[in-house]
Structures are given as C-alpha cells and as structure tokens.
Design a protein around this motif. Structure first.
Motif, PDB file in Angstrom:
ATOM      1  N   ARG A 137       0.813  -1.218   0.000  1.00  0.00           N
ATOM      2  CA  ARG A 137       0.000   0.000   0.000  1.00  0.00           C
ATOM      3  C   ARG A 137       0.844   1.265   0.000  1.00  0.00           C
ATOM      4  N   ARG A 142      -1.214  -0.234  -4.372  1.00  0.00           N
ATOM      5  CA  ARG A 142      -1.899   1.058  -4.430  1.00  0.00           C
ATOM      6  C   ARG A 142      -2.386   1.374  -3.027  1.00  0.00           C
ATOM      7  N   PRO A 143      -2.741   2.638  -2.764  1.00  0.00           N
ATOM      8  CA  PRO A 143      -3.106   3.013  -1.384  1.00  0.00           C
ATOM      9  C   PRO A 143      -4.213   2.135  -0.792  1.00  0.00           C
ATOM     10  N   ASN A 144      -5.234   1.841  -1.581  1.00  0.00           N
ATOM     11  CA  ASN A 144      -6.292   0.936  -1.120  1.00  0.00           C
ATOM     12  C   ASN A 144      -6.297  -0.300  -2.026  1.00  0.00           C
ATOM     13  N   TYR A 160      -1.115  11.812  -2.288  1.00  0.00           N
ATOM     14  CA  TYR A 160      -1.293  10.770  -3.300  1.00  0.00           C
ATOM     15  C   TYR A 160      -1.111  11.306  -4.724  1.00  0.00           C
ATOM     16  N   LEU A 167     -11.638   6.354  -3.489  1.00  0.00           N
ATOM     17  CA  LEU A 167     -10.731   5.368  -2.901  1.00  0.00           C
ATOM     18  C   LEU A 167      -9.652   4.914  -3.875  1.00  0.00           C
TER      19      LEU A 167
END
Lengths: 131, 131
Positions: A69, A88-90, B45, B121
């Motif tokens: 993440r 990826r972040p989520n 991000y 998200l």
C-alpha cells in the motif's frame, strides 16, 4: 478544514478459492487465464445473491491482501492510479468474470485473477462496458 | 474456524465534486449523463497520478457514503449482489468515466455518477472490457 484521515471500513462478504497461491501465479487480468474458481459467500450475505443466477458476467471486488500500500509510484515511474497493479493506497481489486454456476451460496466462476483465499468485498452484475 | 469478522480499512485518496447533491439526482450509471465532474486527489497521493494523462478512460472507485449497508435484498426481491444499487454490505461504487484533463492533482472527468463530495478510494486505467 477537510478531514481526510477518515477510515472507511469494509467487511468481507466471502472468500475466493482460486488456483493462484501467490501474486506471481495470478494472471495480470482475469481474462488472461481461463481457470475456474469458486467464491463462497458467507451465510449472512447469502440472500444478497438472489437473482444473480440470471447474470452471465459479474464484477468482483476483492481485497488484495498482499499488496504494497506504500507504493505510490512504481519502479518505472508510473503512478499507482495509472496502472492496474494491486500495489496502491487501497488494495481494492476489480475483476469482471464469467458466472458459470450458482450452488446455494457458492459461485463457480471463470476468469477471476485473485490469489487463493482473497477476501471478497462485493459482487455486482457487470455493466456492458465492464464485460 | 474462519474468522470473517475482519475489518478492512480504506483511506480516502481524494474527493469527487459533481453536480449531484443527492443520490436521487445522480444518474443510475455515469454514462447516462454527460455532466462534467472533478476529482481532487489529496497532495500525499498526487504522485500516484503520474502517467494517467495518457489514459482516456478511467475506472473510479468511490465510497457511497449515503448507502444503506443493511439492505441485503431490495423491495423487489433482488439481492444486493444482483443489482448495481449503492445499497449493499460494502458501499464500494465503481464507475468508468472519461478523463478530459489533468491539472496538477485535479482530474476533470465526464460521466462520473457519484454524489457531490464522495470520497474517492481508487483510480485505475479502465480495461478495454470496462470502458
């Protein structure tokens, strides 16, 4: 000031059983491999499958548990939002696959690119544009 | 025994600004409306957008905050997993839309069906099958 530290909590609704033991085994997208897989929906969500037997293509959302993440940019300089990698972040992975059979709360599917044991978060009928 | 009470935590990576103030205003799918919208990705991000300017169609995952997560079966007897309604155990909405412009960490898009202020998200390049 906008608070964007909010955490959004999902619950697993089922588990995917696939032939892929590790991320390196999984195809880059489900349609690159014809292997069959099963999705077992937990009892408390089984009624949410009502009517799904009339659907040929489903979009599965699952949690890519092994994803990194923290990888915002990959080694080749491409950002996480510009590629399909699970890193990826989520770690929300999306895969359109073919629904072969519904047996009670178990779905037999073809083309799911998840690693074995992945937690399933959602299933939707695939839009024409997602099929 | 399998523990399926695990909670999976997502973080917002940005906010969608759209013309839809309420769920009843939003089109049933993004492509039913040509309205433009903006996605503002948070600074931390922003680097994840690197390379996205080469993408024409993107798949946006957002949190449908106003969804009824307890609605497993809708009034017409169809289960949550057999329809696209935001009402489902995990309010994860998926919308493929057209990327019109990238200005720093802001994306201008067409065809996003999210309610104004929705938390984004994830963004992925849309697969051919999702476009």
């Amino acid at each position: 000031m906008m608070d964007h530290s909010t955490e959004l909590v999902s619950v697993p609704v089922g588990i995917a059983y696939t032939p892929y033991d590790a991320p390196s085994d999984a195809p880059h997208q489900g349609f690159a491999d014809d292997a069959e897989a099963e999705i077992q929906i937990f009892d408390e969500y089984a009624d949410a499958l009502g009517g799904i037997e009339n659907t040929i293509r489903i979009t599965v959302v699952y949690w890519a548990n092994l994803a990194d993440r923290t990888e915002i940019v990959s080694g080749d300089g491409i950002g996480a939002f510009a590629r399909r990698s699970p890193n990826r972040p989520n770690p929300l992975s999306i895969c359109a696959c073919t629904l072969l059979e519904v047996d009670s709360a178990t779905l037999r599917v073809r083309g799911l690119d998840a690693v074995d044991g992945s937690k399933v978060l959602d299933i939707k009928p695939a839009l024409q544009t997602e099929r």
